[in-house]
Enzyme design. Structure first.
Site, PDB file in Angstrom:
ATOM      1  N   GLY A  10      -4.997  -2.597  -3.476  1.00  0.00           N
ATOM      2  CA  GLY A  10      -4.261  -1.935  -2.393  1.00  0.00           C
ATOM      3  C   GLY A  10      -5.242  -1.268  -1.443  1.00  0.00           C
ATOM      4  O   GLY A  10      -5.013  -0.150  -0.969  1.00  0.00           O
ATOM      5  N   GLY A  13      -4.550   0.015   2.599  1.00  0.00           N
ATOM      6  CA  GLY A  13      -3.661   1.109   2.972  1.00  0.00           C
ATOM      7  C   GLY A  13      -4.425   2.289   3.544  1.00  0.00           C
ATOM      8  O   GLY A  13      -5.644   2.227   3.749  1.00  0.00           O
ATOM      9  N   GLN A  14      -3.689   3.362   3.781  1.00  0.00           N
ATOM     10  CA  GLN A  14      -4.277   4.540   4.426  1.00  0.00           C
ATOM     11  C   GLN A  14      -5.445   5.102   3.614  1.00  0.00           C
ATOM     12  O   GLN A  14      -6.516   5.357   4.133  1.00  0.00           O
ATOM     13  CB  GLN A  14      -3.196   5.623   4.592  1.00  0.00           C
ATOM     14  CG  GLN A  14      -3.688   6.829   5.364  1.00  0.00           C
ATOM     15  CD  GLN A  14      -2.798   8.055   5.173  1.00  0.00           C
ATOM     16  OE1 GLN A  14      -1.985   8.104   4.251  1.00  0.00           O
ATOM     17  NE2 GLN A  14      -2.949   9.029   6.036  1.00  0.00           N
ATOM     18  N   LEU A  15      -5.235   5.282   2.322  1.00  0.00           N
ATOM     19  CA  LEU A  15      -6.291   5.842   1.468  1.00  0.00           C
ATOM     20  C   LEU A  15      -7.338   4.783   1.132  1.00  0.00           C
ATOM     21  O   LEU A  15      -8.543   5.048   1.168  1.00  0.00           O
ATOM     22  CB  LEU A  15      -5.657   6.401   0.184  1.00  0.00           C
ATOM     23  CG  LEU A  15      -6.617   6.934  -0.870  1.00  0.00           C
ATOM     24  CD1 LEU A  15      -7.420   8.112  -0.329  1.00  0.00           C
ATOM     25  CD2 LEU A  15      -5.848   7.350  -2.122  1.00  0.00           C
ATOM     26  N   ASP A  36      -6.283  -6.744  -1.589  1.00  0.00           N
ATOM     27  CA  ASP A  36      -4.936  -6.425  -1.108  1.00  0.00           C
ATOM     28  C   ASP A  36      -4.223  -7.749  -0.882  1.00  0.00           C
ATOM     29  O   ASP A  36      -4.838  -8.817  -1.023  1.00  0.00           O
ATOM     30  CB  ASP A  36      -4.998  -5.594   0.199  1.00  0.00           C
ATOM     31  CG  ASP A  36      -3.793  -4.643   0.309  1.00  0.00           C
ATOM     32  OD1 ASP A  36      -2.666  -5.107   0.056  1.00  0.00           O
ATOM     33  OD2 ASP A  36      -3.997  -3.462   0.626  1.00  0.00           O
ATOM     34  N   ASP A  54      -2.124 -10.020  -5.157  1.00  0.00           N
ATOM     35  CA  ASP A  54      -0.824  -9.380  -5.331  1.00  0.00           C
ATOM     36  C   ASP A  54      -0.834  -8.887  -6.777  1.00  0.00           C
ATOM     37  O   ASP A  54      -0.876  -9.706  -7.710  1.00  0.00           O
ATOM     38  CB  ASP A  54       0.279 -10.430  -5.107  1.00  0.00           C
ATOM     39  CG  ASP A  54       1.666  -9.883  -5.421  1.00  0.00           C
ATOM     40  OD1 ASP A  54       1.766  -8.740  -5.924  1.00  0.00           O
ATOM     41  OD2 ASP A  54       2.641 -10.618  -5.178  1.00  0.00           O
ATOM     42  N   ILE A  55      -0.795  -7.601  -6.972  1.00  0.00           N
ATOM     43  CA  ILE A  55      -0.955  -7.056  -8.325  1.00  0.00           C
ATOM     44  C   ILE A  55       0.209  -7.449  -9.249  1.00  0.00           C
ATOM     45  O   ILE A  55       0.107  -7.338 -10.471  1.00  0.00           O
ATOM     46  CB  ILE A  55      -1.188  -5.513  -8.293  1.00  0.00           C
ATOM     47  CG1 ILE A  55      -1.642  -4.970  -9.646  1.00  0.00           C
ATOM     48  CG2 ILE A  55       0.044  -4.775  -7.778  1.00  0.00           C
ATOM     49  CD1 ILE A  55      -2.845  -5.640 -10.262  1.00  0.00           C
ATOM     50  N   TYR A 145      10.555   6.556  -5.434  1.00  0.00           N
ATOM     51  CA  TYR A 145       9.092   6.719  -5.400  1.00  0.00           C
ATOM     52  C   TYR A 145       8.663   7.828  -6.360  1.00  0.00           C
ATOM     53  O   TYR A 145       7.753   7.643  -7.183  1.00  0.00           O
ATOM     54  CB  TYR A 145       8.688   7.063  -3.957  1.00  0.00           C
ATOM     55  CG  TYR A 145       7.241   7.419  -3.743  1.00  0.00           C
ATOM     56  CD1 TYR A 145       6.232   6.475  -3.858  1.00  0.00           C
ATOM     57  CD2 TYR A 145       6.885   8.725  -3.365  1.00  0.00           C
ATOM     58  CE1 TYR A 145       4.907   6.815  -3.617  1.00  0.00           C
ATOM     59  CE2 TYR A 145       5.562   9.063  -3.114  1.00  0.00           C
ATOM     60  CZ  TYR A 145       4.578   8.101  -3.250  1.00  0.00           C
ATOM     61  OH  TYR A 145       3.272   8.446  -3.013  1.00  0.00           O
ATOM     62  N   LYS A 149       6.425   7.755  -9.805  1.00  0.00           N
ATOM     63  CA  LYS A 149       5.211   8.565  -9.969  1.00  0.00           C
ATOM     64  C   LYS A 149       5.296   9.379 -11.261  1.00  0.00           C
ATOM     65  O   LYS A 149       4.340   9.451 -12.035  1.00  0.00           O
ATOM     66  CB  LYS A 149       4.989   9.482  -8.751  1.00  0.00           C
ATOM     67  CG  LYS A 149       4.563   8.747  -7.499  1.00  0.00           C
ATOM     68  CD  LYS A 149       3.269   7.953  -7.715  1.00  0.00           C
ATOM     69  CE  LYS A 149       2.778   7.226  -6.490  1.00  0.00           C
ATOM     70  NZ  LYS A 149       1.677   6.309  -6.764  1.00  0.00           N
TER      71      LYS A 149
HETATM   72  C1  VAH Z   1       4.866   9.896   1.156  1.00  0.00           C
HETATM   73  N1  VAH Z   1       2.617  10.293   1.796  1.00  0.00           N
HETATM   74  O1  VAH Z   1       5.216  10.566   2.128  1.00  0.00           O
HETATM   75  C2  VAH Z   1       3.448  10.053   0.660  1.00  0.00           C
HETATM   76  C3  VAH Z   1       3.199  11.180  -0.283  1.00  0.00           C
HETATM   77  C4  VAH Z   1       3.522  13.619  -0.590  1.00  0.00           C
HETATM   78  C5  VAH Z   1       4.087  12.375  -0.154  1.00  0.00           C
HETATM   79  O2  VAH Z   1       3.099  10.753  -1.598  1.00  0.00           O
HETATM   80  O3  VAH Z   1       5.615   9.157   0.598  1.00  0.00           O
END
Ligand code: VAH
Length: 323
Positions: A10, A13-15, A36, A54-55, A145, A149
């Site tokens: 990945g 992406g941003q990070l 990626d 593709d993971i 999401y 996590k």
């Molecule tokens: C999001 N940037 O907005 C992520 C983050 C703290 C939120 O994990 O989904």
């Protein structure tokens, strides 16, 4: 740094984009493999090996592992909060199956000696204390999401305890940087606002006034990520995911910090479905365990970040830099 070989999953992406650059600076271009779904159009990815991956495709993942034999994996591929709400079934599949593919690879192949996987303050929920949110406390995430996590945190700890996989993780706040754009998050407005301020002089915010959220400037996020990955194993006493804080602000506070530089800048509010997501998250995080265990200390506050963001984005738009 030794004979480590790094795989970033990945990485576009941003990070990931910024992490590839930092890790190549530490380990050397040839020892950091970016991967990626597709290679992004960014010179960062021309500087060293890149694999299309593709993971969710286990066979392809095995090929990449056999070819490069990584010792450290940074597994960043995931749907973020807002996109995940639009496709909750796929979000669960990508975020969880992807993680299991990585954890199982590290369980089976002991030459993969360390795994980094990001968690988020989205793992908290409406019954978590919003201020000085502790490391341990009620965890009742309401977004898919956040559910992935929190579940992922339990599993990385399980793989550490049960199979000896050296898993390390941080609960990121919203990440803000100028070198890459975020995609599909609830905190993304805090990046877009700087671009809009310089290009349009105004920003319409998808979160309402008073929505205070924890945030972190990218150089601090990179510093924390590398510190937690490079710390001796006995300093990592938390094998779920560390609370991590930098700053907290509301849309009107970031707007005011921009107005210090651009007095004409205007912000308007048009909260959408992301408001509800933001309302379920903490405002201010207590990161004392990270500070105690491996010496975490952020360097940027809101004012420093705004100065740096505006300077760099201005250069990109008006002095021919790239984005
Ligand atoms: C999001 N940037 O907005 C992520 C983050 C703290 C939120 O994990 O989904």
């Amino acid at each position: 740094m030794g004979t480590e070989k790094i795989l970033i999953i990945g990485s576009c992406g941003q990070l990931g984009t910024e992490l590839v650059e930092s890790l190549r600076g530490i380990y050397g271009d040839a020892n950091v493999v970016a991967s990626d779904l597709k290679k992004a159009d960014n010179p960062v990815f021309e500087g060293g090996p890149f694999e299309e991956l593709d993971i969710l495709d286990k066979k392809r993942f095995s090929e990449v592992l056999s070819k490069h034999k990584p010792t450290h994996i940074y597994h960043l591929a995931a749907l973020l909060s807002a996109t995940a709400e639009k496709n909750p079934e796929f979000a669960w599949k990508l975020n969880m199956d992807g993680l299991f593919h990585v954890l199982d690879a590290a369980k089976e192949d002991k030459s993969i000696s360390r795994v980094y996987w990001p968690s988020s303050i989205a793992a908290f929920g409406p019954n978590t204390p919003r201020f000085d949110t502790p490391q341990y406390g009620p965890m009742d995430p309401t977004t898919v999401y956040g559910i992935t996590k929190y579940t992922g945190e339990l599993y990385i700890q399980y793989y550490y305890n049960r199979y000896g996989v050296d898993t390390r993780s941080l609960r990121y706040p919203g990440l803000i940087g100028y070198k890459s754009l975020p995609g599909g998050g609830t905190t993304d407005y805090a990046v877009a606002i700087y671009h809009d301020a310089l290009r349009e002089g105004k920003h319409t915010c998808f979160l309402g006034e008073g929505t205070t959220l924890p945030m972190l400037y990218m150089p601090d996020a990179l510093k924390a990520t590398l510190e937690v990955m490079h710390a001796p194993a006995d300093q990592i006493k938390m094998r779920m995911s560390y609370n991590l804080a930098g700053m907290s602000f509301s849309p009107e506070e970031i707007a005011a910090s921009i107005q210090q530089h651009l007095p004409e800048f205007k912000i308007e509010y048009a909260p959408d479905y992301r408001q509800q997501i933001a309302n379920s998250w903490p405002a201010v995080i207590d990161d004392s365990l990270a500070r105690e265990h491996w010496g975490w200390k952020p360097e940027f506050n809101l004012e420093d970040m705004t100065t740096d963001m505006l300077l760099n984005i201005k250069q990109m738009y008006f002095q021919g830099g790239n984005n």
